[in-house]
Design a protein around this motif. Structure first.
Motif, mmCIF file in Angstrom:
data_model
loop_
_atom_site.group_PDB
_atom_site.id
_atom_site.type_symbol
_atom_site.label_atom_id
_atom_site.label_comp_id
_atom_site.label_asym_id
_atom_site.label_seq_id
_atom_site.Cartn_x
_atom_site.Cartn_y
_atom_site.Cartn_z
ATOM 1 N N ALA A 94 -6.655 -20.339 41.360
ATOM 2 C CA ALA A 94 -7.444 -21.137 42.309
ATOM 3 C C ALA A 94 -6.826 -22.526 42.488
ATOM 4 N N ASN A 95 -6.889 -23.021 43.708
ATOM 5 C CA ASN A 95 -6.270 -24.319 44.028
ATOM 6 C C ASN A 95 -6.863 -25.472 43.233
ATOM 7 N N ASN A 96 -8.146 -25.315 42.858
ATOM 8 C CA ASN A 96 -8.805 -26.419 42.158
ATOM 9 C C ASN A 96 -8.572 -26.388 40.656
ATOM 10 N N ARG A 97 -7.602 -25.611 40.200
ATOM 11 C CA ARG A 97 -7.305 -25.514 38.771
ATOM 12 C C ARG A 97 -5.997 -26.259 38.505
ATOM 13 N N PRO A 98 -6.032 -27.581 38.407
ATOM 14 C CA PRO A 98 -4.801 -28.359 38.346
ATOM 15 C C PRO A 98 -3.969 -28.103 37.098
ATOM 16 N N GLY A 99 -4.610 -27.646 36.017
ATOM 17 C CA GLY A 99 -3.883 -27.445 34.762
ATOM 18 C C GLY A 99 -2.910 -26.279 34.788
ATOM 19 N N ARG A 100 -3.065 -25.364 35.755
ATOM 20 C CA ARG A 100 -2.228 -24.151 35.761
ATOM 21 C C ARG A 100 -1.562 -23.969 37.114
ATOM 22 N N LYS A 101 -0.631 -24.856 37.396
ATOM 23 C CA LYS A 101 -0.065 -24.937 38.752
ATOM 24 C C LYS A 101 0.699 -23.699 39.231
ATOM 25 N N ASN A 102 1.585 -23.162 38.375
ATOM 26 C CA ASN A 102 2.427 -22.050 38.841
ATOM 27 C C ASN A 102 1.990 -20.700 38.300
ATOM 28 N N SER A 103 0.701 -20.603 38.003
ATOM 29 C CA SER A 103 0.209 -19.391 37.355
ATOM 30 C C SER A 103 0.446 -18.131 38.177
ATOM 31 N N TYR A 104 0.320 -18.233 39.496
ATOM 32 C CA TYR A 104 0.473 -17.038 40.322
ATOM 33 C C TYR A 104 1.872 -16.437 40.128
ATOM 34 N N GLU A 105 2.882 -17.279 40.249
ATOM 35 C CA GLU A 105 4.263 -16.804 40.108
ATOM 36 C C GLU A 105 4.536 -16.324 38.687
ATOM 37 N N TYR A 106 3.995 -17.058 37.705
ATOM 38 C CA TYR A 106 4.210 -16.689 36.301
ATOM 39 C C TYR A 106 3.511 -15.368 35.986
ATOM 40 N N CYS A 107 2.293 -15.233 36.508
ATOM 41 C CA CYS A 107 1.530 -14.012 36.263
ATOM 42 C C CYS A 107 2.196 -12.811 36.924
ATOM 43 N N LYS A 108 2.832 -13.064 38.070
ATOM 44 C CA LYS A 108 3.528 -11.986 38.776
ATOM 45 C C LYS A 108 4.598 -11.368 37.858
ATOM 46 N N LYS A 109 5.298 -12.230 37.127
ATOM 47 C CA LYS A 109 6.330 -11.724 36.197
ATOM 48 C C LYS A 109 5.689 -10.863 35.105
ATOM 49 N N ILE A 110 4.520 -11.306 34.639
ATOM 50 C CA ILE A 110 3.812 -10.544 33.583
ATOM 51 C C ILE A 110 3.366 -9.182 34.134
ATOM 52 N N VAL A 111 2.811 -9.201 35.346
ATOM 53 C CA VAL A 111 2.307 -7.950 35.942
ATOM 54 C C VAL A 111 3.481 -6.993 36.229
ATOM 55 N N GLU A 112 4.602 -7.535 36.657
ATOM 56 C CA GLU A 112 5.790 -6.699 36.896
ATOM 57 C C GLU A 112 6.252 -6.042 35.591
ATOM 58 N N GLU A 113 6.257 -6.818 34.510
ATOM 59 C CA GLU A 113 6.686 -6.286 33.208
ATOM 60 C C GLU A 113 5.664 -5.261 32.691
ATOM 61 N N ALA A 114 4.379 -5.538 32.925
ATOM 62 C CA ALA A 114 3.333 -4.588 32.503
ATOM 63 C C ALA A 114 3.511 -3.268 33.261
ATOM 64 N N LYS A 115 3.887 -3.364 34.526
ATOM 65 C CA LYS A 115 4.128 -2.150 35.327
ATOM 66 C C LYS A 115 5.308 -1.363 34.732
ATOM 67 N N ARG A 116 6.351 -2.097 34.369
ATOM 68 C CA ARG A 116 7.555 -1.463 33.802
ATOM 69 C C ARG A 116 7.232 -0.754 32.476
ATOM 70 N N GLN A 117 6.418 -1.422 31.630
ATOM 71 C CA GLN A 117 6.097 -0.852 30.311
ATOM 72 C C GLN A 117 4.804 -0.020 30.326
ATOM 73 N N GLU A 118 4.211 0.112 31.531
ATOM 74 C CA GLU A 118 2.965 0.870 31.697
ATOM 75 C C GLU A 118 1.850 0.388 30.766
ATOM 76 N N LEU A 119 1.676 -0.909 30.745
ATOM 77 C CA LEU A 119 0.597 -1.519 29.960
ATOM 78 C C LEU A 119 -0.643 -1.638 30.833
ATOM 79 N N MET A 120 -1.796 -1.263 30.297
ATOM 80 C CA MET A 120 -3.031 -1.422 31.047
ATOM 81 C C MET A 120 -3.460 -2.889 31.059
ATOM 82 N N LEU A 121 -3.876 -3.356 32.221
ATOM 83 C CA LEU A 121 -4.308 -4.750 32.368
ATOM 84 C C LEU A 121 -5.802 -4.811 32.652
ATOM 85 N N VAL A 122 -6.350 -6.003 32.482
ATOM 86 C CA VAL A 122 -7.766 -6.185 32.748
ATOM 87 C C VAL A 122 -7.931 -7.409 33.651
#
Ligand SMILES: [Zn+2]
Ligand SMILES: [Zn+2]
Length: 251
Positions: A165-193
């Protein structure tokens, strides 16, 4: 994609959230959810609830307005050993246990090695179900190692809608960073929540930005816990069976 559960919400008890449990559960009902978890911050968050609060969560009904209510906590990881801020006997009685790194709660690690060690040690704590917002660039991690540890240990990593969310100043690049995590989870077939991390009832079940990310990465819906009642019930049964085998020392 239809989501039927929100595993991460806060109420006034967290000290910096603004709705009650009943308001959160009603909001969950309005969103069409079947499950909502009440997960206040652990006591080291400034203004967070006293440990007694968590012990007394047993008075909260397990179902309200036709929505199943999970009584949980969002623990603060304190150090690289993965120490958390509630005693094991309190955590043991929760329906769902989240843990993550937060500022102003005593955690002093800063390097990738320290953060990865802290998170992986928390993953290996059998009382912890979900590692929340691993996307925080203030606490960079070795993504491959964290996903691998989560997979080996049947622990979930969270896609945290509030991080984006835009109003969360403490976590500026979370979307891009999380994308890397989700891509890796897809590769390793890890279930996400998915967790809304709502601090106001209107945000309960709000996964709008998380959905955008899931679609962008083409993450398989069957690897998302929140989309299936069968998967959720299986998970809850599995965790309870695991806990039955654990003996908590009482001093
Ligand atoms: Zn948090
Ligand atoms: Zn939270």
């Amino acid at each position: 994609m239809k989501f039927i559960a929100d595993f991460h919400t806060h109420t006034v008890a967290s000290g910096h959230a603004f709705s009650t449990i009943q308001e959160n559960v009603r909001a969950a009902k309005e969103r069409g959810l079947k499950y909502v978890a009440i997960t206040e911050h652990g006591p080291t968050v400034p203004g967070g609830p006293h440990p007694y609060y968590f012990g007394n969560m047993r008075v909260i009904p397990t179902e309200m307005y036709g929505v199943k209510v999970l009584r949980g906590v969002e623990l603060n990881i304190q150090d690289t050993l993965g120490t958390v801020d509630l005693p094991a006997e309190t955590i043991y009685n929760m329906d769902i246990v989240l843990a993550g790194l937060h500022p102003a709660t005593g955690y002093e690690g800063s390097t990738i090695v320290e953060n990865t060690e802290a998170i992986i040690n928390a993953i290996y704590n059998p009382l912890i179900d979900i590692i929340v917002h691993p996307d925080n660039e203030n606490y960079p991690i070795d993504i491959v190692a964290v996903v691998k540890a989560a997979k080996e240990n049947d622990t979930f990593l969270e896609i945290n809608n509030s991080s984006f969310a835009n109003n969360r100043p403490g976590r500026k690049n979370s979307y891009e960073y999380c994308k890397k995590i989700v891509e890796e989870a897809k590769r390793q077939e890890l279930m996400l929540v998915l967790g809304s991390d709502a601090h106001f009832s209107a945000d309960v079940g709000n996964f709008e930005l998380s959905l955008k990310l899931i679609e962008e990465v083409k993450f398989p819906p069957e690897l998302i816990l929140n989309t299936s009642e069968e998967r959720i019930e299986e998970f809850l049964e599995r965790r309870n069976k695991k806990l039955e085998k654990i003996v908590i020392p009482r001093y």
